[in-house]
Design a protein around this motif. Structure first.
Motif, PDB file in Angstrom:
ATOM      1  N   ALA A   1      10.787  18.586  -0.291  1.00  0.00           N
ATOM      2  CA  ALA A   1       9.540  18.698  -1.060  1.00  0.00           C
ATOM      3  C   ALA A   1       9.127  17.393  -1.726  1.00  0.00           C
ATOM      4  O   ALA A   1       8.030  17.297  -2.275  1.00  0.00           O
ATOM      5  N   TYR A   2       9.988  16.385  -1.680  1.00  0.00           N
ATOM      6  CA  TYR A   2       9.672  15.086  -2.289  1.00  0.00           C
ATOM      7  C   TYR A   2       8.775  14.267  -1.357  1.00  0.00           C
ATOM      8  O   TYR A   2       8.926  14.310  -0.137  1.00  0.00           O
ATOM      9  N   ALA A   3       7.864  13.487  -1.959  1.00  0.00           N
ATOM     10  CA  ALA A   3       7.174  12.458  -1.197  1.00  0.00           C
ATOM     11  C   ALA A   3       8.159  11.308  -1.003  1.00  0.00           C
ATOM     12  O   ALA A   3       9.068  11.128  -1.812  1.00  0.00           O
ATOM     13  N   LEU A   4       7.985  10.530   0.072  1.00  0.00           N
ATOM     14  CA  LEU A   4       8.913   9.418   0.306  1.00  0.00           C
ATOM     15  C   LEU A   4       8.964   8.474  -0.892  1.00  0.00           C
ATOM     16  O   LEU A   4      10.035   7.973  -1.251  1.00  0.00           O
ATOM     17  N   ALA A   5       7.815   8.230  -1.499  1.00  0.00           N
ATOM     18  CA  ALA A   5       7.767   7.319  -2.641  1.00  0.00           C
ATOM     19  C   ALA A   5       8.498   7.884  -3.854  1.00  0.00           C
ATOM     20  O   ALA A   5       8.851   7.136  -4.770  1.00  0.00           O
ATOM     21  N   GLY A   6       8.727   9.179  -3.858  1.00  0.00           N
ATOM     22  CA  GLY A   6       9.381   9.812  -5.008  1.00  0.00           C
ATOM     23  C   GLY A   6      10.896   9.854  -4.911  1.00  0.00           C
ATOM     24  O   GLY A   6      11.564  10.279  -5.855  1.00  0.00           O
TER      25      GLY A   6
ATOM     26  N   LYS B   1       0.851  -1.195   0.000  1.00  0.00           N
ATOM     27  CA  LYS B   1       0.000   0.000   0.000  1.00  0.00           C
ATOM     28  C   LYS B   1       0.884   1.241   0.000  1.00  0.00           C
ATOM     29  O   LYS B   1       1.547   1.554   0.984  1.00  0.00           O
ATOM     30  N   ARG B   2       0.878   1.961  -1.110  1.00  0.00           N
ATOM     31  CA  ARG B   2       1.805   3.075  -1.297  1.00  0.00           C
ATOM     32  C   ARG B   2       1.201   4.437  -0.995  1.00  0.00           C
ATOM     33  O   ARG B   2       1.900   5.449  -1.064  1.00  0.00           O
ATOM     34  N   SER B   3      -0.063   4.486  -0.661  1.00  0.00           N
ATOM     35  CA  SER B   3      -0.730   5.784  -0.522  1.00  0.00           C
ATOM     36  C   SER B   3      -0.055   6.684   0.496  1.00  0.00           C
ATOM     37  O   SER B   3       0.149   7.880   0.255  1.00  0.00           O
ATOM     38  N   GLN B   4       0.327   6.126   1.663  1.00  0.00           N
ATOM     39  CA  GLN B   4       0.964   6.951   2.686  1.00  0.00           C
ATOM     40  C   GLN B   4       2.331   7.436   2.229  1.00  0.00           C
ATOM     41  O   GLN B   4       2.711   8.589   2.461  1.00  0.00           O
ATOM     42  N   ALA B   5       3.068   6.551   1.528  1.00  0.00           N
ATOM     43  CA  ALA B   5       4.394   6.924   1.033  1.00  0.00           C
ATOM     44  C   ALA B   5       4.295   7.999  -0.036  1.00  0.00           C
ATOM     45  O   ALA B   5       5.203   8.810  -0.207  1.00  0.00           O
ATOM     46  N   GLU B   6       3.180   8.010  -0.767  1.00  0.00           N
ATOM     47  CA  GLU B   6       2.985   8.998  -1.818  1.00  0.00           C
ATOM     48  C   GLU B   6       2.511  10.334  -1.260  1.00  0.00           C
ATOM     49  O   GLU B   6       2.694  11.373  -1.895  1.00  0.00           O
ATOM     50  N   LYS B   7       1.921  10.296  -0.064  1.00  0.00           N
ATOM     51  CA  LYS B   7       1.408  11.532   0.547  1.00  0.00           C
ATOM     52  C   LYS B   7       2.403  12.150   1.527  1.00  0.00           C
ATOM     53  O   LYS B   7       2.450  13.366   1.683  1.00  0.00           O
ATOM     54  N   MET B   8       3.201  11.319   2.226  1.00  0.00           N
ATOM     55  CA  MET B   8       4.096  11.832   3.262  1.00  0.00           C
ATOM     56  C   MET B   8       5.317  12.504   2.651  1.00  0.00           C
ATOM     57  O   MET B   8       6.104  11.885   1.943  1.00  0.00           O
ATOM     58  N   LEU B   9       5.467  13.799   2.917  1.00  0.00           N
ATOM     59  CA  LEU B   9       6.630  14.531   2.423  1.00  0.00           C
ATOM     60  C   LEU B   9       7.855  14.178   3.259  1.00  0.00           C
ATOM     61  O   LEU B   9       7.761  13.889   4.459  1.00  0.00           O
ATOM     62  N   PHE B  10       9.018  14.241   2.621  1.00  0.00           N
ATOM     63  CA  PHE B  10      10.257  13.917   3.328  1.00  0.00           C
ATOM     64  C   PHE B  10      10.466  14.854   4.516  1.00  0.00           C
ATOM     65  O   PHE B  10      10.933  14.426   5.578  1.00  0.00           O
ATOM     66  N   SER B  11      10.135  16.119   4.348  1.00  0.00           N
ATOM     67  CA  SER B  11      10.321  17.080   5.450  1.00  0.00           C
ATOM     68  C   SER B  11       9.503  16.672   6.671  1.00  0.00           C
ATOM     69  O   SER B  11       9.989  16.750   7.811  1.00  0.00           O
ATOM     70  N   ASP B  12       8.268  16.208   6.452  1.00  0.00           N
ATOM     71  CA  ASP B  12       7.428  15.763   7.564  1.00  0.00           C
ATOM     72  C   ASP B  12       7.988  14.475   8.182  1.00  0.00           C
ATOM     73  O   ASP B  12       7.967  14.299   9.408  1.00  0.00           O
ATOM     74  N   ALA B  13       8.482  13.586   7.323  1.00  0.00           N
ATOM     75  CA  ALA B  13       9.052  12.329   7.816  1.00  0.00           C
ATOM     76  C   ALA B  13      10.290  12.592   8.665  1.00  0.00           C
ATOM     77  O   ALA B  13      10.482  11.975   9.726  1.00  0.00           O
ATOM     78  N   MET B  14      11.133  13.532   8.232  1.00  0.00           N
ATOM     79  CA  MET B  14      12.340  13.844   8.994  1.00  0.00           C
ATOM     80  C   MET B  14      11.998  14.496  10.324  1.00  0.00           C
ATOM     81  O   MET B  14      12.622  14.201  11.363  1.00  0.00           O
TER      82      MET B  14
END
Length: 360
Positions: A97-102, A52-65
């Protein structure tokens, strides 16, 4: 079968309801794209390859960090936290600005190459300022661990960790900075003249014991046993506690530090203490500014405080201590980690070989 419906806004929404899997949906501008996605996703479910990739496609790297700093970094040792924060800021500036999936292995590899070449780091004249390979290695290590935590703990649907598939820069040979007798005399003279005597004790103790800066400044009085002439370190870089023996000079320095009449015994148990913070608590003495000024004045701007540890360990080797004895004092986990000091032993062997030749 997937359900394809047209939304009020004119887009197409694909919905997949399959036994054993959570309901999954995604919206597309074209109906054909919705159908293609639904078909490939359902096929992945059948073959047991669905992620399921939806969260990885929505979560920005800045938010993840930011989440990583809050939930993971905060539990690391203070010294590690201090180092990770600027590295996190650098990574956010590039990938924020990248999504994790990107974030792909190609992007990470380009980041590595650009950092090593100094593409995004230039001097006043606009010339590239390449970074040391180990600096880039540490940045990639942080980036890779963020993806590992996201996949394993946060349930972010990523097919792979993009950092695992790229080459890491070679760590290099490491520093081998030694103090000459003249340099040491010049440095210590300025250190001894500094207004705060704690700087003198810290620097001289580093040369005598090989202890790290953080190990010295975090010491509490009950860790210093002057009767037995040892210091008990509870928190070290490699997480293993160790007991450091003290030379006569080191014992005398610690005696002065423990007996410091200015130490507020009721406020802190630290041997080397700073001024009270906004919360009223005293934290370890931060001597970095004074150290930078003094070594610059001494004409040794290239000298790092950690070089004093290298100097101490080198002197232990020159004094004839075995590798095992040296590692017991310094805390190196393996003899392999002491290999850059073995050149000293090789030089000593030259004289022994000459004596053997003379005897025959």
């Amino acid at each position: 079968m997937p359900t394809i419906v047209k939304t009020p806004s004119g887009t197409w929404k694909a919905v997949i309801r399959k036994t054993g899997f959570p309901t999954t949906s995604k919206t597309f501008r074209l109906k054909r794209d919705a159908e293609d996605w639904a078909r490939s996703t359902e096929d992945e479910m059948v073959r047991g390859m669905y992620v399921k990739r939806s969260q990885a496609e929505k979560m920005l790297f800045s938010d993840a960090m930011d989440r990583y700093l809050r939930e993971v970094t905060i539990h690391k040792r203070p010294y590690t936290q201090q180092g990770e924060k600027p590295r996190a800021a650098t990574l956010k500036a590039h990938f924020g600005a990248y999504a994790l999936a990107g974030i792909t292995s190609e992007l990470v590899a380009k980041y590595r190459d650009d950092r090593l070449a100094g593409v995004h780091r230039k001097d006043a004249k606009g010339n590239p300022q390449p970074l040391q390979p180990n600096t880039v290695r540490l940045e990639l290590a942080l980036l890779g661990h963020l993806f590992t935590v996201a996949i394993k703990e946060w349930g972010v649907g990523l097919v792979y960790n993009p950092v695992l598939n790229i080459r890491r820069p070679s760590p290099g040979a490491g520093r081998n900075r030694r103090l000459s007798a003249q340099e040491e005399q010049r440095l210590m003279q300025l250190i001894d003249q500094y207004s705060n005597p704690m700087l003198r004790w810290i620097v001289r103790i580093a040369v005598e014991t090989g202890m790290r800066s953080s190990e010295i400044t975090s010491l509490k009085v009950d860790q210093v046993d002057l009767a037995r002439r040892v210091v008990m370190l509870k928190h070290t870089k490699n997480t293993m506690p160790r007991t450091v023996p003290l030379s006569l000079k080191a014992s005398a320095l610690f005696q002065e530090a423990v007996d410091n009449p200015l130490r507020p015994k009721r406020e802190t148990h630290l041997v080397f203490f700073g001024e009270p913070g906004k919360d009223g608590k005293r934290r370890p003495y931060n001597f970095n500014k004074a150290w930078l000024e003094i070594k610059a004045k001494a004409g040794m701007s290239d000298l790092h405080f950690h070089d004093l540890r290298h100097e101490a360990v080198s002197r232990f080797v020159e004094a004839g201590l075995s590798d095992q004895e040296v590692s017991t004092i310094s805390g190196h986990k393996s003899m392999q980690m002491l290999k850059r000091y073995t050149h000293l032993r090789a030089e000593d062997l030259v004289a022994k070989l000459d004596r053997l030749s003379d005897a025959t």
